[in-house]
Structure formats: structure tokens, C-alpha cells
Enzyme design. Structure first.
Site, PDB file in Angstrom:
ATOM      1  N   GLU A 185      -0.492  15.926 -46.821  1.00  0.00           N
ATOM      2  CA  GLU A 185      -1.210  15.070 -45.869  1.00  0.00           C
ATOM      3  C   GLU A 185      -2.015  15.944 -44.906  1.00  0.00           C
ATOM      4  O   GLU A 185      -1.450  16.802 -44.234  1.00  0.00           O
ATOM      5  CB  GLU A 185      -0.231  14.187 -45.084  1.00  0.00           C
TER       6      GLU A 185
ATOM      7  N   GLY B  46      -1.287   6.800 -43.087  1.00  0.00           N
ATOM      8  CA  GLY B  46      -2.610   6.373 -43.478  1.00  0.00           C
ATOM      9  C   GLY B  46      -3.239   5.366 -42.527  1.00  0.00           C
ATOM     10  O   GLY B  46      -2.832   5.204 -41.370  1.00  0.00           O
TER      11      GLY B  46
ATOM     12  N   GLY C 252     -20.589  -8.631 -39.689  1.00  0.00           N
ATOM     13  CA  GLY C 252     -19.911  -9.911 -39.548  1.00  0.00           C
ATOM     14  C   GLY C 252     -18.937 -10.184 -40.666  1.00  0.00           C
ATOM     15  O   GLY C 252     -18.928 -11.275 -41.253  1.00  0.00           O
TER      16      GLY C 252
ATOM     17  N   GLU D  25     -12.399  -9.707 -36.472  1.00  0.00           N
ATOM     18  CA  GLU D  25     -11.102  -9.600 -35.784  1.00  0.00           C
ATOM     19  C   GLU D  25     -11.258  -8.914 -34.428  1.00  0.00           C
ATOM     20  O   GLU D  25     -10.725  -9.372 -33.415  1.00  0.00           O
ATOM     21  CB  GLU D  25     -10.111  -8.840 -36.667  1.00  0.00           C
TER      22      GLU D  25
ATOM     23  N   GLY E 137     -18.385  -1.765 -43.425  1.00  0.00           N
ATOM     24  CA  GLY E 137     -17.802  -1.397 -44.706  1.00  0.00           C
ATOM     25  C   GLY E 137     -17.070  -0.073 -44.632  1.00  0.00           C
ATOM     26  O   GLY E 137     -17.042   0.598 -43.590  1.00  0.00           O
TER      27      GLY E 137
ATOM     28  N   HIS F 282       9.431 -30.156 -43.664  1.00  0.00           N
ATOM     29  CA  HIS F 282       8.687 -30.776 -42.572  1.00  0.00           C
ATOM     30  C   HIS F 282       9.324 -30.345 -41.251  1.00  0.00           C
ATOM     31  O   HIS F 282      10.559 -30.312 -41.137  1.00  0.00           O
ATOM     32  CB  HIS F 282       8.732 -32.303 -42.685  1.00  0.00           C
TER      33      HIS F 282
END
Length: 463
Positions: free
Chosen positions: A35, A41, A179, A185, A268, A442
């Protein structure tokens, strides 16, 4: 130079790496897990753990402001203590990271090596001048935020998700470029903390991979909270504007730019594969840098596997973990598990959340199938009414001939949990009737799902 030998080498200690190390350790194999930065991560350090912790704080503040809806009042305004909010998220990060490190340290046959691994050959990597070799190598290096070469982007301070989760001050006006899931978030979160927020999106609607009705409802939810949404931004650029940042939106129309104190880039992610020396081993990648793998996560070299975000076969913590499960089952348990067998679901963690699984209506329509469709507003859900959280809807699309559910969306309170009832039936390849005749508890959000299925009608193409 001496070469250290192991039974397996794992590059990256994200979601899949430590779990795989644990299975290999239990099988008696000597393992090196390498690592270069932070154990755990993205999920543990800059993704799921801190962001959902921050979302939890923002939800609590938002609910407190709505006290009148629930029959109570607060004296004065809800005050946000951003250092305390940030400290809460930081503690979650540190605790989770420490848990992973302690877990790895307790594995008798596993050595955690700190440093940057680069391939020397198909069986050998170098870490800080030391060569390590093993008959099998597993790559689990994750990804990072994309910083596209937009005009002026290097001339102003621009944050990524890594930066924004560490903020302990409240932006006066946060501009979110992008967007989609991550951007939305953070946009709602910081609006609930008290910042002005503007979302700038290149496409003509938010989360363009989703159906138009979901995009429209998500936009409405955010705008009701005072977030400005500017879509169709085909000319995004950045300039200094006194002590602020000006973000252009449309050059042809010369629309007024958005002026903010902080900018978050959320357009992205890309794989962390550009500095691994993959070419030295002959490992094939696609045009975007993702490592090409087959259905069993094997690269073009039979002894090298790629797991998690770096293989382009999933962009979620749960798909990375499933990559580990597939590899471990095939190598250690004599099974034949494949990526194509998994039914992937995911969620957008605005409030209310969006839970999704399978095809969108657009994708189902392109498949040429004869389709059934049903949609119900969350105001029909007793649990949502009782909680005072009735925004959104749930819907399902099904194959009229095979009687199998093809996809579903629940945009509403507990949608991220309730979607699993549908996901599980799809994963088990069960017909509509099996879920239609289930008897849910329910009051829950899930109890409307059989009613939703009962309402299936021939789909005519409308969302």
C-alpha cells in the site's frame, strides 16, 4: 540484488485487498500486500465512510429545522459547528483505517509493505528498490477523481472529493461542477450545513444515466432546498473574481457566471493504473486506463488478476468486495464464479435516497422486449407518511413474457434499503409472482412492493 519470494502479491489495500489477503492467509499462503498511501482505500478514507457520516450530520440538522412538522420547536436557529462535524467524520475514518491495519497485522502469513509498487515483469514488482516475486499477483489500486483540462482550472483552487471531506470550515457558496452521484451528495449536504450551493452540469439533466423522471424529481428535491441547478453547461471555465471564483456556464449565450467561494470538481473518476509499470509486465488496458479482465477477473496474463475500481467492471465498494469473493471462490474453493452472474445495485445518497437495480426503462426499451411497467408515488407509502418524508416514487419494469423483473428504482425514504427485496428476487431469477405474494412487514417502505407489482401494465414508452 536479492528477490523476496511470496506465494501471492496484492497491490493495494482497498476494499478487496485485505479480504483477499485474509483468505490466502487462512489457506497457508505467504502474502505481501503493498500500500503506497492509506490502508482502506477510497471507501474508508475519502469515500463512503466519511461522506455518509457527513450526510448523517446534515440530515440531523435538516430534521431539526423541520421541528414544526413534527410538533416541536427549537429556540433560535440550528447552529452548525463545522469543526465538530469534521471531527466526527475524521474519527470514523481513523477508526475504520485502524481496524483494517489491526486486522492485517493479525494475519500470521501476511506482510503489509508500505511503498509504491511497479511491475518489473509478469511475476515481479519493485517497491522502493526491493524486488518481490510471486506466482500470482492481484491488482487492487482503485481510482481517483478526474480533473479535466477546462479553461482556467489550474488558475483557481478547485477541490475534489478528497479535499472536501477534510473541510472543517463552511463554504459561503459552494459551486459543484458535475451533476452526478458524488456531486449531488455533497451539494445537498453543504446546503443543509448552511452554504449557498450551485450545481453546474454539462448535460441537459442531472444524473443522465437514469430515466428522465428520476432526473426531474431529483432536481426538484434539491431545488426545494434552495440549491441552484444549471444544466446544459457547455462552456465551463474558471476565473478569479476578487476573492471568489467565477465559473462560466454558456459561452454562446454569455450567461452570467456562477460566483462562489469554493469549487468542487465532481465529473468522474479514473483508475490508478498510470504509474504501475503495467507495460513492463505486458498487462493490457483499455483507452481509459482500466485493466482489461475476463469474466473471472483474470487479465491477459493468466497469473495476474485485477479487482475493484481499476478494472472498469464496477465502481462501488460492494462490487470491489464481490470481485474478491469471485477470485477467492474460484482459486480456493473450486467454484466457477463470474462477474456476469452478479446483479448490481447501487444508491444515490441524497435525501431521500435513490435505490437502483438492473435496467432503466430506457435500456429495457432498447432491448426489444415486451414490457410491463408500474409506478407509485411515495405518498402511497404509510411509512413515508408517518415519517413526514413523502418525496419521490418507486417503479419497476419487467419482461412480460418471462415474468422477470428487469429493473427497479425506489427514490424515497429508505429506498436504499427497500430496493434489496427486488434485487434479491432478480438475483434468484424468480418470477414476479414470487414477490407479488410475499407478505412484507407493516409499516415499512417495502410493503408497497407487492402492490407495485400488482399494478404492472403494458408499457407504452412513457417514463
Amino acid at each position: 540484488m536479492s528477490i523476496r519470494e511470496f506465494d501471492a502479491i496484492i497491490i493495494g489495500a482497498g476494499q478487496a485487498g485485505p479480504s483477499l489477503a485474509g483468505r490466502l492467509n487462512d489457506a497457508g499462503m505467504r502474502v505481501a500486500i503493498i500500500e503506497r498511501h492509506l490502508v482502506g482505500g477510497t471507501c474508508v478514507n475519502t469515500g463512503c465512510k466519511p461522506t455518509k457520516t457527513l450526510i448523517g450530520s446534515a440530515y440531523a440538522a435538516h430534521t431539526a429545522r423541520r421541528g414544526g412538522d413534527y410538533g416541536f420547536t427549537l429556540k433560535g436557529q440550528v447552529a452548525i459547528d463545522m469543526p465538530a462535524v469534521a471531527a466526527r467524520a475524521r474519527k470514523v475514518i481513523l477508526d475504520s483505517r485502524a481496524d483494517n491495519e489491526t486486522w492485517l497485522a493479525g494475519m500470521a502469513n501476511v506482510e503489509l509493505i508500505r511503498g509504491h509498487a511497479r511491475f518489473v515483469s509478469a511475476h515481479t514488482v519493485m517497491v522502493d528498490g526491493e524486488e518481490l516475486t510471486a506466482p500470482r499477483i492481484f491488482i487492487n489500486v482503485g481510482g481517483r477523481a478526474v480533473m479535466p483540462p477546462m479553461p482556467g482550472v489550474r488558475d483557481v483552487p478547485v477541490m475534489t472529493n478528497t479535499d472536501v471531506v477534510a473541510l472543517d470550515t463552511l463554504p459561503r457558496h459552494l459551486i459543484v461542477v458535475g451533476g452526478s452521484y458524488i456531486g449531488l451528495e455533497f451539494a445537498q449536504m453543504y446546503r443543509r450545513f448552511g452554504a449557498e450551493v450551485t450545481i453546474i452540469e454539462r448535460m441537459d439533466r442531472l444524473i443522465a444515466r437514469e430515466d428522465p423522471d428520476i432526473s426531474e424529481e431529483v432536481r426538484a428535491i434539491l431545488e426545494r432546498e434552495g440549491i441552484t441547478v444549471r444544466t446544459g453547461a457547455d462552456c465551463v471555465g474558471f476565473k478569479r473574481h476578487g476573492g471568489d471564483i467565477a465559473v462560466s456556464v454558456d459561452c454562446e449565450k454569455n450567461d452570467a457566471p456562477a460566483i462562489g467561494s469554493h469549487v468542487l470538481m465532481a465529473v468522474g473518476r479514473r483508475p490508478n493504473t498510470d504509474d504501475l509499470g503495467l507495460e513492463a509486465a505486458g498487462i493490457a488496458t483499455d483507452a481509459r486506463g482500466y485493466i482489461i479482465v475476463d469474466d473471472r477477473l483474470q487479465t491477459n496474463l493468466p497469473n495476474i488478476f485485477a479487482l475493484g475500481d481499476c478494472n472498469g467492471r464496477g465502481a462501488f465498494t460492494h462490487t470491489a468486495y464481490n470481485d474478491f469473493e469471485i477470485v477467492a471462490a474460484n482459486l480456493l474453493d473450486g467454484e466457477d464464479r463470474r462477474v456476469s452472474q452478479r446483479m448490481t445495485g447501487y444508491a444515490l445518497y441524497i435525501d431521500p435516497p435513490l435505490g437502483r437495480v438492473g435496467m432503466t426503462e430506457t435500456e429495457a426499451a432498447k432491448s426489444g422486449r415486451r414490457l410491463f411497467h408500474s409506478k407509485r408515488a411515495m405518498v402511497r407509502v404509510g411509512r413515508a407518511v408517518e415519517k413526514g418524508e413523502t418525496q419521490g416514487f418507486m417503479k419497476v419494469i419487467a419482461d412480460a413474457d418471462t415474468r422477470r423483473i428487469l429493473g427497479a428504482a425506489i427514490l424515497g425514504t429508505s429506498g436504499d434499503e427497500a430496493i434489496h427485496g427486488i434485487l434479491d428476487m432478480m438475483n434468484a431469477d424468480q418470477p414476479i409472482e414470487q414477490l407479488r405474494w410475499a407478505v412484507p412487514i407493516h409499516p415499512t417502505v417495502s410493503e408497497l412492493i407487492p402492490t407495485l407489482l400488482l399494478g404492472l401494465q403494458p408499457w407504452k414508452g412513457e417514463a
